[in-house]
Design an enzyme around this catalytic site. Structure first.
Site: not given
Ligand code: GDP
Length: 439
Positions: A12, A15, A39-40, A229
């Site tokens: 988180d 990225k 998750g983006h 990650q």
């Protein structure tokens, strides 16, 4: 030059933004580990799109997005994302499979992996065994891969082989479901039919990704490797067992994509100006208990809630011991320092430059989480920086002096440059100090 983007903390780190900026400079964008536990959130043509699996480079026209062998691949999530991107108008000029390729060798996440993930976490209750996984079946799919019971993407296109492998896998899974978890068994025929249908639908996307990459390397086509990650969640080098099930460090790029050491790449570690962690596990610079108000403030300003799960993230000061570790295990060439704006207006900021334990000070991450849980951070206290007008921040020298000192202190300690400084969520709120594709 190729570029590898690696989370240097517990994930988180932001990225998504870095990958978005760097994607514009690459021709290929590659996911090589993890699954749909990344998750983006992206806004495409005014429509919010959350991508967990497909590289966010998909939003840049003319790029090839690759899901390589090291990823665990959930076909249902993949098709959901393709659908959502199609609705946003991303594939207006092209067919989706002209932009995305999935490795034949990637392992498939099946419904029983998700069930197993959930049951394990529930079974652990609130006790120490709970990892805080995203419950998407990632861990169980990796377990099957290593236990040589996994189903690979290519198997979905081979009915006979699929039958044999699935029967074998279910034999054992159903014993667990029935006798350990007292739950319903998985019905072979239904799942088999489902897998064949998925295989048929997936066919146009399936490719030998290793060959595509090998040719791209040979032809000097710029590749961006998009890590998911973070370093401290690496299965070998993270705070085990509170880790993810794949190699998030640079080494994972090679095994996860089928390339060798002749790959020329700059490795960029992404870090926030502070630290966050989701889920359970040791976190030396956590301030939830010592500076609760401040933790709440940072969480609120920085919107520190999980993109995948919505869980509030634990907050702490920047930890240079952990970052130095990330520099070493990844061979980082540079840092992208994110969310520096979140700390503006504070009268001081702290950075951890040592771990105190049993009246000694340590400068490396202990191997046992038992020790990591006990260490006390030693802090260097720096002056905070005043609020600034972001439109006036066009170059490094425009930044408040205290903020410059913060950046220089980090660079001096770690011995690598900050190549990108992010001072807000927007693309334009970024200072690219060095372009890693050009070096
Ligand atoms: P990722 O999984 O590593 O991409 O990280 P997250 O998705 O959890 O974090 C990205 C979030 O942080 C997004 O909402 C971004 O818009 C936001 N973000 C990225 N860089 C910055 C920054 O420099 N400042 C602020 N305030 N937000 C940022």
């Amino acid at each position: 030059m190729n570029v590898i983007v690696i989370g240097a903390q517990w994930g988180d780190e932001g990225k998504g933004k870095v990958v978005d900026i760097f994607s514009a400079k690459a021709e290929y964008i590659v996911r090589y580990q993890g699954g749909n536990n990344a998750g983006h959130t992206l806004v495409v043509n005014g429509k919010k799109t959350v991508l967990h699996l497909i590289p966010s480079g998909i939003l840049h026209a003319g790029k090839i997005c690759l899901i390589a062998n090291g990823v665990v691949f959930d076909p249902n999530i993949f098709f959901e994302e393709v659908q959502s991107l199609a609705e946003s108008g991303v594939f207006k000029q092209v067919l989706p499979y002209e932009m995305i390729r999935v490795s034949e060798r990637a392992h498939v996440i099946l419904p029983y992996h998700r069930t197993l993930d959930r049951l394990r976490e529930e079974y652990a209750g609130n006790g120490k065994g709970k990892i805080g996984t995203t419950m998407r079946g990632i861990g169980p799919a990796y377990e099957d891969k290593v236990a040589r019971r996994g189903i690979q993407v290519i198997d979905l296109l081979r009915p006979q082989l699929l039958k044999t492998k699935l029967q074998l896998a279910l034999e054992e899974k159903n014993i667990l479901f029935k006798h350990l978890f007292n739950t319903q068994e998985v019905e072979f025929n239904k799942l088999y039919e489902e897998c064949l249908k998925l295989g048929e639908k997936l066919k146009p996307y399936v490719a030998n990704v290793r060959v595509i990459l090998s040719e791209a390397v040979r032809d000097n086509r710029p590749i961006l490797f998009e890590g998911a990650q973070g370093t401290l969640l690496d299965v070998d080098h993270g705070t085990y067992p509170y880790v993810t099930s794949s190699n998030t460090v640079t080494g994972g790029v090679l095994t996860g994509s089928g390339l060798g050491l002749n790959l020329k790449a700059k490795v960029i570690g992404i870090t926030k100006a502070y630290t966050t962690r989701v889920g359970t596990g040791p976190f030396p610079t956590e301030i939830e208990h010592t500076e609760k108000e401040l933790a709440n403030e940072i969480r609120k300003i920085g919107a520190e809630f999980g993109a995948t799960t919505g869980r509030p993230r634990r907050i702490g000061w920047l930890d240079l011991i952990a970052l130095k570790y990330a520099v070493e295990v990844n061979g980082l060439h540079g840092l992208a320092l994110m969310k520096a704006d979140v700390l503006q207006g504070f009268d001081h900021v702290k950075i951890c430059t040592g771990y105190r334990y049993a009246s000694s000070t340590f400068y490396d991450l202990p191997s046992s989480i038992e020790d990591l849980e006990k260490v006390e951070p030693s802090y260097e206290i720096l002056s905070g920086w005043p609020r600034y007008e972001k439109n006036n921040m066009k170059s490094f020298s425009d930044l408040p002096q205290e903020m410059q000192t913060f950046v220089r202190t980090i660079e001096d300690y770690l011995g690598i440059p900050v190549v990108l400084l992010s001072i807000g969520p927007g693309r334009e709120e970024t200072l690219l100090l060095q372009d890693p594709f050009q070096s």
